[in-house]
Design a protein around this motif. Structure first.
Motif, PDB file in Angstrom:
ATOM      1  N   VAL A  76     -76.303-125.693  28.095  1.00 39.97           N
ATOM      2  CA  VAL A  76     -75.364-124.582  28.275  1.00 39.97           C
ATOM      3  C   VAL A  76     -74.301-124.658  27.191  1.00 39.97           C
ATOM      4  CG1 VAL A  76     -73.706-123.550  29.844  1.00 39.97           C
ATOM      5  CG2 VAL A  76     -75.746-124.597  30.750  1.00 39.97           C
ATOM      6  N   THR A  77     -74.017-123.517  26.564  1.00 44.94           N
ATOM      7  CA  THR A  77     -72.960-123.431  25.562  1.00 44.94           C
ATOM      8  C   THR A  77     -71.858-122.526  26.099  1.00 44.94           C
ATOM      9  OG1 THR A  77     -74.584-123.668  23.800  1.00 44.94           O
ATOM     10  CG2 THR A  77     -72.434-122.823  23.164  1.00 44.94           C
ATOM     11  N   GLY A  78     -70.612-122.918  25.884  1.00 49.38           N
ATOM     12  CA  GLY A  78     -69.471-122.125  26.345  1.00 49.38           C
ATOM     13  C   GLY A  78     -68.184-122.878  26.096  1.00 49.38           C
ATOM     14  N   ARG A  79     -67.180-122.548  26.891  1.00 51.29           N
ATOM     15  CA  ARG A  79     -65.892-123.227  26.730  1.00 51.29           C
ATOM     16  C   ARG A  79     -65.247-123.438  28.096  1.00 51.29           C
ATOM     17  NH1 ARG A  79     -65.148-118.068  26.026  1.00 51.29           N
ATOM     18  NH2 ARG A  79     -63.318-117.035  26.827  1.00 51.29           N
ATOM     19  N   ALA A  80     -64.550-124.529  28.227  1.00 53.39           N
ATOM     20  CA  ALA A  80     -63.849-124.861  29.468  1.00 53.39           C
ATOM     21  C   ALA A  80     -62.595-124.004  29.590  1.00 53.39           C
ATOM     22  CB  ALA A  80     -63.484-126.344  29.489  1.00 53.39           C
ATOM     23  N   GLU A  81     -62.340-123.509  30.804  1.00 51.61           N
ATOM     24  CA  GLU A  81     -61.145-122.707  31.111  1.00 51.61           C
ATOM     25  C   GLU A  81     -60.459-123.317  32.335  1.00 51.61           C
ATOM     26  OE1 GLU A  81     -59.844-120.073  29.577  1.00 51.61           O
ATOM     27  OE2 GLU A  81     -61.416-119.803  28.090  1.00 51.61           O
TER      28      GLU A  81
ATOM     29  N   GLY B 135     -64.118-124.106  19.339  1.00 51.58           N
ATOM     30  CA  GLY B 135     -63.701-124.316  20.721  1.00 51.58           C
ATOM     31  C   GLY B 135     -64.842-124.324  21.710  1.00 51.58           C
ATOM     32  N   ALA B 136     -66.071-124.053  21.273  1.00 50.23           N
ATOM     33  CA  ALA B 136     -67.212-124.027  22.183  1.00 50.23           C
ATOM     34  C   ALA B 136     -67.761-125.432  22.353  1.00 50.23           C
ATOM     35  CB  ALA B 136     -68.291-123.101  21.652  1.00 50.23           C
ATOM     36  N   THR B 137     -68.362-125.649  23.510  1.00 55.01           N
ATOM     37  CA  THR B 137     -68.933-126.943  23.851  1.00 55.01           C
ATOM     38  C   THR B 137     -70.348-126.719  24.354  1.00 55.01           C
ATOM     39  OG1 THR B 137     -66.746-127.661  24.560  1.00 55.01           O
ATOM     40  CG2 THR B 137     -68.594-129.000  25.267  1.00 55.01           C
ATOM     41  N   THR B 138     -71.215-127.677  24.110  1.00 51.02           N
ATOM     42  CA  THR B 138     -72.580-127.614  24.630  1.00 51.02           C
ATOM     43  C   THR B 138     -72.770-128.741  25.625  1.00 51.02           C
ATOM     44  OG1 THR B 138     -73.402-126.653  22.582  1.00 51.02           O
ATOM     45  CG2 THR B 138     -75.025-127.678  24.016  1.00 51.02           C
ATOM     46  N   LEU B 139     -73.226-128.380  26.839  1.00 48.60           N
ATOM     47  CA  LEU B 139     -73.489-129.348  27.898  1.00 48.60           C
ATOM     48  C   LEU B 139     -74.987-129.372  28.168  1.00 48.60           C
ATOM     49  CD1 LEU B 139     -70.733-128.208  30.442  1.00 48.60           C
ATOM     50  CD2 LEU B 139     -70.569-130.065  28.787  1.00 48.60           C
ATOM     51  N   THR B 140     -75.544-130.530  28.448  1.00 53.88           N
ATOM     52  CA  THR B 140     -76.951-130.647  28.788  1.00 53.88           C
ATOM     53  C   THR B 140     -77.057-131.471  30.061  1.00 53.88           C
ATOM     54  OG1 THR B 140     -77.536-130.619  26.450  1.00 53.88           O
ATOM     55  CG2 THR B 140     -79.217-131.393  27.973  1.00 53.88           C
ATOM     56  N   GLY B 141     -77.897-131.005  30.988  1.00 58.79           N
ATOM     57  CA  GLY B 141     -78.076-131.761  32.223  1.00 58.79           C
ATOM     58  C   GLY B 141     -78.793-130.941  33.266  1.00 58.79           C
TER      59      GLY B 141
END
Length: 147
Positions: free
Chosen positions: A121-126, A81-87
């Protein structure tokens, strides 16, 4: 007859109060008995259904020092369920609100998550999380790595 009905309860209350008033309230040393011995007080019996107190089997090892973070960010892939975003981090319309690709970054080290910083950034959308920021989908940050 009415006086007798009223006198009996009043007399019972007086007897009960005088019996309570003559008992020792425990506020001091117990008075000796006529033989000179101290009265025996009983300890309350433990509840047989109560659980025993738990004891940690490991002895305390003193203050623990936190491990320094590994350079280069997380060494394990994101969990389920985790996602990694870069920017590049952007400032929000409210103070202390930072965004990345339309996501509101919740948590994480604010010294790294500054507007203009390029990060992964690694985490999850809520999406259901309530925030004071007025833009972006909340994204709970679990790890940050400058890029």
């Amino acid at each position: 007859m009415r006086t007798f009905r009223l006198a009996v309860p009043v007399l019972a209350v007086c007897v009960a109060l005088s019996a309570c008033g003559s008992q020792d309230t425990g506020g001091g040393t117990p008075s000796p008995t006529p033989t000179g011995a101290q009265p025996v007080t009983s300890q309350p019996t433990p509840d047989p259904t109560a659980l025993p107190p738990t004891v940690d089997p490991t002895p305390p090892s003193g203050p623990k020092t936190p491990k320094p973070p590994k350079p280069g960010g997380p060494s394990t892939p994101p969990g389920v369920g985790a996602t990694t975003l870069t920017g590049t981090v952007q400032g929000g319309v409210e103070p202390n609100c930072v965004l990345l690709d339309g996501y509101l970054l919740v948590g994480g080290p604010r010294d790294v998550l500054t507007p203009g910083a390029r990060v992964e950034v690694t985490g999850r959308a809520e999406p259901g999380m309530m925030t004071t920021c007025q833009q972006g989908t909340p994204f709970v940050v679990t790890a940050v790595r400058p890029t």
